[in-house]
Scaffold this motif. Sequence first.
Motif, PDB file in Angstrom:
ATOM      1  N   TYR A  11      -9.455 -46.848 -38.858  1.00 42.88           N
ATOM      2  CA  TYR A  11      -9.835 -46.105 -37.652  1.00 42.88           C
ATOM      3  C   TYR A  11      -8.910 -44.897 -37.517  1.00 42.88           C
ATOM      4  CZ  TYR A  11     -12.278 -50.415 -36.539  1.00 42.88           C
ATOM      5  OH  TYR A  11     -13.105 -51.502 -36.579  1.00 42.88           O
ATOM      6  N   PRO A  12      -9.468 -43.721 -37.206  1.00 43.15           N
ATOM      7  CA  PRO A  12      -8.620 -42.541 -37.062  1.00 43.15           C
ATOM      8  C   PRO A  12      -7.746 -42.631 -35.811  1.00 43.15           C
ATOM      9  CG  PRO A  12     -10.879 -42.026 -36.445  1.00 43.15           C
ATOM     10  CD  PRO A  12     -10.883 -43.426 -36.965  1.00 43.15           C
ATOM     11  N   ILE A  13      -6.515 -42.174 -35.954  1.00 46.77           N
ATOM     12  CA  ILE A  13      -5.602 -42.054 -34.822  1.00 46.77           C
ATOM     13  C   ILE A  13      -4.898 -40.709 -34.939  1.00 46.77           C
ATOM     14  CG2 ILE A  13      -5.208 -44.525 -34.458  1.00 46.77           C
ATOM     15  CD1 ILE A  13      -2.576 -44.192 -36.037  1.00 46.77           C
ATOM     16  N   LYS A  14      -4.354 -40.263 -33.846  1.00 46.18           N
ATOM     17  CA  LYS A  14      -3.665 -38.976 -33.850  1.00 46.18           C
ATOM     18  C   LYS A  14      -2.425 -39.094 -32.966  1.00 46.18           C
ATOM     19  CE  LYS A  14      -5.390 -34.477 -34.064  1.00 46.18           C
ATOM     20  NZ  LYS A  14      -6.399 -33.506 -33.675  1.00 46.18           N
ATOM     21  N   THR A  15      -1.333 -38.524 -33.431  1.00 52.97           N
ATOM     22  CA  THR A  15      -0.113 -38.455 -32.630  1.00 52.97           C
ATOM     23  C   THR A  15      -0.048 -37.074 -32.004  1.00 52.97           C
ATOM     24  OG1 THR A  15       1.028 -39.961 -34.141  1.00 52.97           O
ATOM     25  CG2 THR A  15       2.393 -38.658 -32.656  1.00 52.97           C
ATOM     26  N   ILE A  16       0.067 -37.052 -30.683  1.00 58.31           N
ATOM     27  CA  ILE A  16       0.197 -35.770 -29.998  1.00 58.31           C
ATOM     28  C   ILE A  16       1.427 -35.820 -29.099  1.00 58.31           C
ATOM     29  CG2 ILE A  16      -2.232 -35.099 -30.121  1.00 58.31           C
ATOM     30  CD1 ILE A  16      -2.612 -36.045 -27.308  1.00 58.31           C
ATOM     31  N   ASN A  17       1.977 -34.655 -28.820  1.00 60.09           N
ATOM     32  CA  ASN A  17       3.197 -34.562 -28.046  1.00 60.09           C
ATOM     33  C   ASN A  17       2.883 -34.082 -26.636  1.00 60.09           C
ATOM     34  OD1 ASN A  17       5.847 -34.589 -27.350  1.00 60.09           O
ATOM     35  ND2 ASN A  17       6.452 -32.876 -28.653  1.00 60.09           N
ATOM     36  N   PHE A  18       2.939 -35.013 -25.691  1.00 59.60           N
ATOM     37  CA  PHE A  18       2.795 -34.656 -24.276  1.00 59.60           C
ATOM     38  C   PHE A  18       4.165 -34.246 -23.771  1.00 59.60           C
ATOM     39  CE2 PHE A  18      -0.965 -37.237 -24.741  1.00 59.60           C
ATOM     40  CZ  PHE A  18      -1.855 -36.701 -23.829  1.00 59.60           C
ATOM     41  N   SER A  19       4.225 -33.207 -22.959  1.00 58.47           N
ATOM     42  CA  SER A  19       5.517 -32.721 -22.481  1.00 58.47           C
ATOM     43  C   SER A  19       6.263 -33.776 -21.674  1.00 58.47           C
ATOM     44  CB  SER A  19       5.338 -31.437 -21.668  1.00 58.47           C
ATOM     45  OG  SER A  19       4.452 -31.671 -20.593  1.00 58.47           O
ATOM     46  N   GLN A  21       5.465 -37.365 -21.477  1.00 60.25           N
ATOM     47  CA  GLN A  21       5.547 -38.675 -22.110  1.00 60.25           C
ATOM     48  C   GLN A  21       6.144 -38.643 -23.514  1.00 60.25           C
ATOM     49  OE1 GLN A  21       2.668 -37.530 -20.730  1.00 60.25           O
ATOM     50  NE2 GLN A  21       2.204 -38.936 -19.077  1.00 60.25           N
ATOM     51  N   GLY A  22       6.213 -37.476 -24.112  1.00 59.02           N
ATOM     52  CA  GLY A  22       6.673 -37.372 -25.490  1.00 59.02           C
ATOM     53  C   GLY A  22       5.531 -37.642 -26.454  1.00 59.02           C
ATOM     54  N   LYS A  23       5.854 -38.128 -27.639  1.00 64.68           N
ATOM     55  CA  LYS A  23       4.834 -38.389 -28.661  1.00 64.68           C
ATOM     56  C   LYS A  23       4.039 -39.640 -28.291  1.00 64.68           C
ATOM     57  CE  LYS A  23       7.093 -36.118 -32.478  1.00 64.68           C
ATOM     58  NZ  LYS A  23       7.580 -36.235 -33.850  1.00 64.68           N
ATOM     59  N   CYS A  24       2.717 -39.501 -28.352  1.00 67.39           N
ATOM     60  CA  CYS A  24       1.812 -40.595 -27.985  1.00 67.39           C
ATOM     61  C   CYS A  24       0.717 -40.739 -29.028  1.00 67.39           C
ATOM     62  CB  CYS A  24       1.164 -40.314 -26.624  1.00 67.39           C
ATOM     63  SG  CYS A  24       2.314 -40.228 -25.261  1.00 67.39           S
ATOM     64  N   LEU A  25       0.318 -41.981 -29.278  1.00 72.56           N
ATOM     65  CA  LEU A  25      -0.786 -42.265 -30.189  1.00 72.56           C
ATOM     66  C   LEU A  25      -2.104 -42.252 -29.436  1.00 72.56           C
ATOM     67  CD1 LEU A  25       0.094 -45.217 -32.588  1.00 72.56           C
ATOM     68  CD2 LEU A  25      -0.576 -42.915 -33.183  1.00 72.56           C
ATOM     69  N   ILE A  26      -3.074 -41.595 -30.022  1.00 73.04           N
ATOM     70  CA  ILE A  26      -4.416 -41.537 -29.462  1.00 73.04           C
ATOM     71  C   ILE A  26      -5.349 -42.233 -30.445  1.00 73.04           C
ATOM     72  CG2 ILE A  26      -6.249 -40.011 -28.612  1.00 73.04           C
ATOM     73  CD1 ILE A  26      -3.535 -39.838 -27.071  1.00 73.04           C
ATOM     74  N   PHE A  55      -1.657 -44.856 -26.476  1.00 70.52           N
ATOM     75  CA  PHE A  55      -1.580 -44.305 -25.125  1.00 70.52           C
ATOM     76  C   PHE A  55      -2.949 -44.138 -24.484  1.00 70.52           C
ATOM     77  CE2 PHE A  55      -1.562 -40.387 -22.492  1.00 70.52           C
ATOM     78  CZ  PHE A  55      -0.754 -40.838 -21.460  1.00 70.52           C
ATOM     79  N   TYR A  56      -3.936 -43.693 -25.289  1.00 65.61           N
ATOM     80  CA  TYR A  56      -5.235 -43.357 -24.719  1.00 65.61           C
ATOM     81  C   TYR A  56      -6.301 -43.424 -25.806  1.00 65.61           C
ATOM     82  CZ  TYR A  56      -8.275 -41.100 -21.284  1.00 65.61           C
ATOM     83  OH  TYR A  56      -9.263 -40.844 -20.368  1.00 65.61           O
ATOM     84  N   TYR A  57      -7.520 -43.751 -25.392  1.00 64.14           N
ATOM     85  CA  TYR A  57      -8.660 -43.810 -26.309  1.00 64.14           C
ATOM     86  C   TYR A  57      -9.667 -42.714 -25.956  1.00 64.14           C
ATOM     87  CZ  TYR A  57      -6.912 -48.399 -27.619  1.00 64.14           C
ATOM     88  OH  TYR A  57      -6.122 -49.420 -28.075  1.00 64.14           O
TER      89      TYR A  57
END
Length: 79
Positions: A11-19, A21-26, A55-57
């Motif tokens: 399943y694809p996931i992505k790490t993004i950097n929220f100002s 929360q910091g780095k979060c997995l989507i 963190f979020y779907y």
Amino acid sequence: MDYISFRGVKYPIKTINFSEQGKCLIGTNRLNEKLISQEGYYTSRKARVIDENIFYYVEEKDINLTSKELIKKINSEIV
């Protein structure tokens, strides 16, 4: 794009950097549907561990958005 394997499926996931929360997995809703049963229970211990780290779907098509677009979309849905 990164992937997480669960029960033999990637399943694809992505790490993004929220100002804030910091780095979060989507992850995608398709993964979430495999982790949690229709009754609302985790399908396995591994499912619980995976879910607790995401963190979020989002919809499958949205996982390919740029990080900036994804952050904007998630923030609009959370607030």
